[in-house]
Each structure stands twice: as structure tokens, then as C-alpha cells.
Design an enzyme around this catalytic site. Sequence first.
Site, mmCIF file in Angstrom:
data_model
loop_
_atom_site.group_PDB
_atom_site.id
_atom_site.type_symbol
_atom_site.label_atom_id
_atom_site.label_comp_id
_atom_site.label_asym_id
_atom_site.label_seq_id
_atom_site.Cartn_x
_atom_site.Cartn_y
_atom_site.Cartn_z
ATOM 1 N N TYR A 1 0.823 -1.215 0.000
ATOM 2 C CA TYR A 1 0.000 0.000 0.000
ATOM 3 C C TYR A 1 0.856 1.263 0.000
ATOM 4 O O TYR A 1 0.369 2.350 -0.273
ATOM 5 C CB TYR A 1 -0.949 0.031 1.207
ATOM 6 N N ASP B 1 -5.162 -7.167 5.642
ATOM 7 C CA ASP B 1 -6.398 -6.472 5.272
ATOM 8 C C ASP B 1 -7.479 -7.510 4.939
ATOM 9 O O ASP B 1 -8.617 -7.447 5.418
ATOM 10 C CB ASP B 1 -6.091 -5.596 4.037
ATOM 11 N N ASP C 1 -2.683 -17.945 1.363
ATOM 12 C CA ASP C 1 -3.901 -18.460 0.724
ATOM 13 C C ASP C 1 -4.453 -19.647 1.504
ATOM 14 O O ASP C 1 -5.659 -19.784 1.706
ATOM 15 C CB ASP C 1 -3.657 -18.817 -0.757
ATOM 16 N N ASP D 1 -10.646 -9.260 7.543
ATOM 17 C CA ASP D 1 -12.066 -9.148 7.187
ATOM 18 C C ASP D 1 -12.740 -10.523 7.157
ATOM 19 O O ASP D 1 -13.898 -10.666 7.563
ATOM 20 C CB ASP D 1 -12.234 -8.459 5.823
ATOM 21 N N LYS E 1 3.612 -15.436 1.535
ATOM 22 C CA LYS E 1 3.630 -16.234 0.301
ATOM 23 C C LYS E 1 5.085 -16.405 -0.127
ATOM 24 O O LYS E 1 5.530 -15.869 -1.148
ATOM 25 C CB LYS E 1 2.827 -15.511 -0.791
#
Length: 369
Positions: free
Chosen positions: A142, A250, A226, A254, A193
Amino acid sequence: MANFKLLLLPGDGIGPEVMGQAEAIVSFLDKQGIVGFSVERDLVGGAAYDAHGVAISDAAMDRAQEADAVLFGAVGGPKWDKVPYQHRPEAGLLRLRKDMGLFANLRPAICYPALADASSLKKELVEGLDMMIVRELTGGVYFGEPKEIVTLENGEKRGVDTQVYTTHEIDRIARVAFDLARLRRNKVSSAEKRNVMKTGVLWNEVVTAIHKRDYSDVTLEHVLADNCAMQLVRTPKQFDVIVCDNLFGDILSDVAAMLTGSLGMLPSASLGATDINTGKRKALYEPVHGSAPDIAGQSAANPLAMIASLAMALRYSFGEGKLADALEAALADVLAAGTRTRDIAAPGTNAVSTTDMGSAVLKAFQKRL
Ligand code: NAD
């Protein structure tokens, strides 16, 4: 008795309504001599823009920097949709995070037994769930440069975001996760990852090294991000603390949040580095939800996320873990007794107002002390 400096920034919409309920608990603790607070209030978001022409004034920023903790309500609303971009209500929150150096975002996902039926997952998978996502908040994709959209020679466009992490950034967020795990069930799952990303390789190396050097008493597992998402909806109760970068955090936070039901139930904390001289760390506590303009002014908002954010402040800024436990238990008591605001009430059942819910929690809290 210690006297903690607490800054309240209620903000806009339902922010002041839910903040009022947290404030009632603060003033109870202070008046009873249980925890001493010196409380200040200031404006943020649209309210600050109306008064000062900016989303947070320099004076309010100074107060936030001086405070032992900041309690933040919510900002925004249609009234300020057209204000200049740099003064939009959210800019107040972003400035607080940036100037206070709040690099660690903590989002617990707790499923109260009384609300287990409200989850989209099977009751037995989520009942009793109590996990924490620790998200790196000030680095990663970001913020990394270059960050741009360029036009290529053939007229096609190319968008670029850059994922960057330094050893120092990974080190400090991993320490927050390990320290937290020691206060909980002593397990950290580090999600990245490493199979396809260099930052993932470095993340894995740094977390492994810190664990070996300083936290070998904590159980550490590495999980691909993942796979972590998959495990969260398959067997969420396997997790205690998950630590991850800004982007994965992020998304994973959620997912974890929705395991537990309503937006009105979710607290969060954002922490800065510990000052080596004072041992204190900057901290801001806020509900995950926004200013809910659709229900603002109706005393229909659920104050539990705000009150649970105060419980986090008691635990992480004021060293009052037992009081935090009691306050969280009080929330569970109230829910178990069937008290519901509109957002968590079953269709056709009665819902209580924001203030009635706040009073019910305060009463249950007093009983627990
Ligand atoms: P929102 O979280 O305000 O509301 C989404 C939905 O959830 C609405 O239907 C609302 O009524 C409901 N809801 C939210 N909190 C609730 C509560 N405590 N009790 C009961 N119901 C609740 O998100 P939105 O509608 O996308 O955004 C509204 C405004 O809030 C926008 O201006 C947005 O920019 C801002 N916002 C601010 C923050 C923040 O201050 N941290 C976060 C998200 C959105």
C-alpha cells in the site's frame, strides 16, 4: 492510583453515540477509584472540518501524541462528500496513524456463544472462537514505491504497486505478535507467500530468526497466506495469533471478522513502538465500523465494538488485564441474557437502544467486579 491520560475522539455519525457508552464506563472506573483517568475530548473527521477546516487540528494531534491512549469513534458521512480530498474525514484517522507511528493493527475475532447462530459458518465451528490478527499497518504494497500507472509506447497502460519490507519492519511486527501470544494461548501463525514472493521469503526468515532467538517458548507455525484464508473458514479455532503483512492482513482480518457476525461487534487497536525511556507505546483504539449515517441520531447503533475497544485499551495500554477480562465477560453476560441492538436482534424480536445496551453492559460489569 495511576492517572492515565485518555483522549476521546468521538468523530461523526454514530461515533459520539457509541463513544458516550464507553465514556460512561471510563467515568465509573474513575469515580470509584478503580482506575484514575484524566480525560480530554477533541474533534476529528467532519466535525473537525466544520470547526477548523481540517480533518484533525494540530492541537488535537498534540493531545493524541501526549495521551496514554486514544479512543476513536468513527468519521465520515454524506455531509462531507464534497470537501477537498486532503481534508476528507478519513484524513484525520490516516494522520493519527501516520504521525503516531501506529504500525501494528490488532483485530480480535471473538465469537460470543450467544451469537454463534448469527455466523455464516456452522455453530460448532465458531462457538467459542477467540483469535487475533496482527496486521502490519504502515508498510508493504500500500505504500511501496514506485506506485503508478504509466502509458507504454504501444499505448497500453501499466499499473504498478510495489511490495517492500525491511528486516526492521518485519522484526517489530513479529515481536508484537509473539508478545501477544504469551498473554493468550502461546501460538503464532505467520502468514506469507514465500513460494512466490521475495518479501515472503524475507518475512519467513526474520520471523524464524526472532522466534529462535527470543521467543522459543511460543509455538510458531508458518502458513501460506492463501492456505490461511482457507483454514480460517474450515477450522478457525486452530488459530490463536496470526501475523501478516499489510495486504494479507487487510483481507484475512475481514474474513476473520465475518466469522463472528455483526460489524457492530468488532473492536481494534493500533499500536506504535515502545518508547525505550518510558516503556510506553502510542495506541489508538477504535471500532472497525464506520459512522453509519443511515442510523445516526436514532440511538440504534450497537455500542459493543466501542466498549470492546475500551477493553483492549484497559488490557494493552493501562495494564488492567483483569478489568479487561471482566468487561469482556460483561459483554458476553448481556448477550447471553438476550439483550440485542437492532443489528444483532433476530427478525421480529425487540431491540434495545444504544444507551440501554450501554447501561446493561455497565451494570453487568459492576456485578463482575
Ligand atoms: P459503516 O460501517 O458506517 O456502515 C455499514 C453498515 O453497517 C450500515 O448499514 C450501518 O448501519 C451498519 N453499522 C455499522 N456500525 C454499526 C453499529 N455500531 N451498530 C449497528 N449497525 C452498524 O460503513 P459505510 O456505510 O460503508 O460508511 C459510512 C461512512 O463511514 C462513510 O463516510 C465511510 O467513509 C465511513 N467509514 C469510516 C470508518 C472509520 O471511521 N474508521 C470506517 C469505515 C467507514
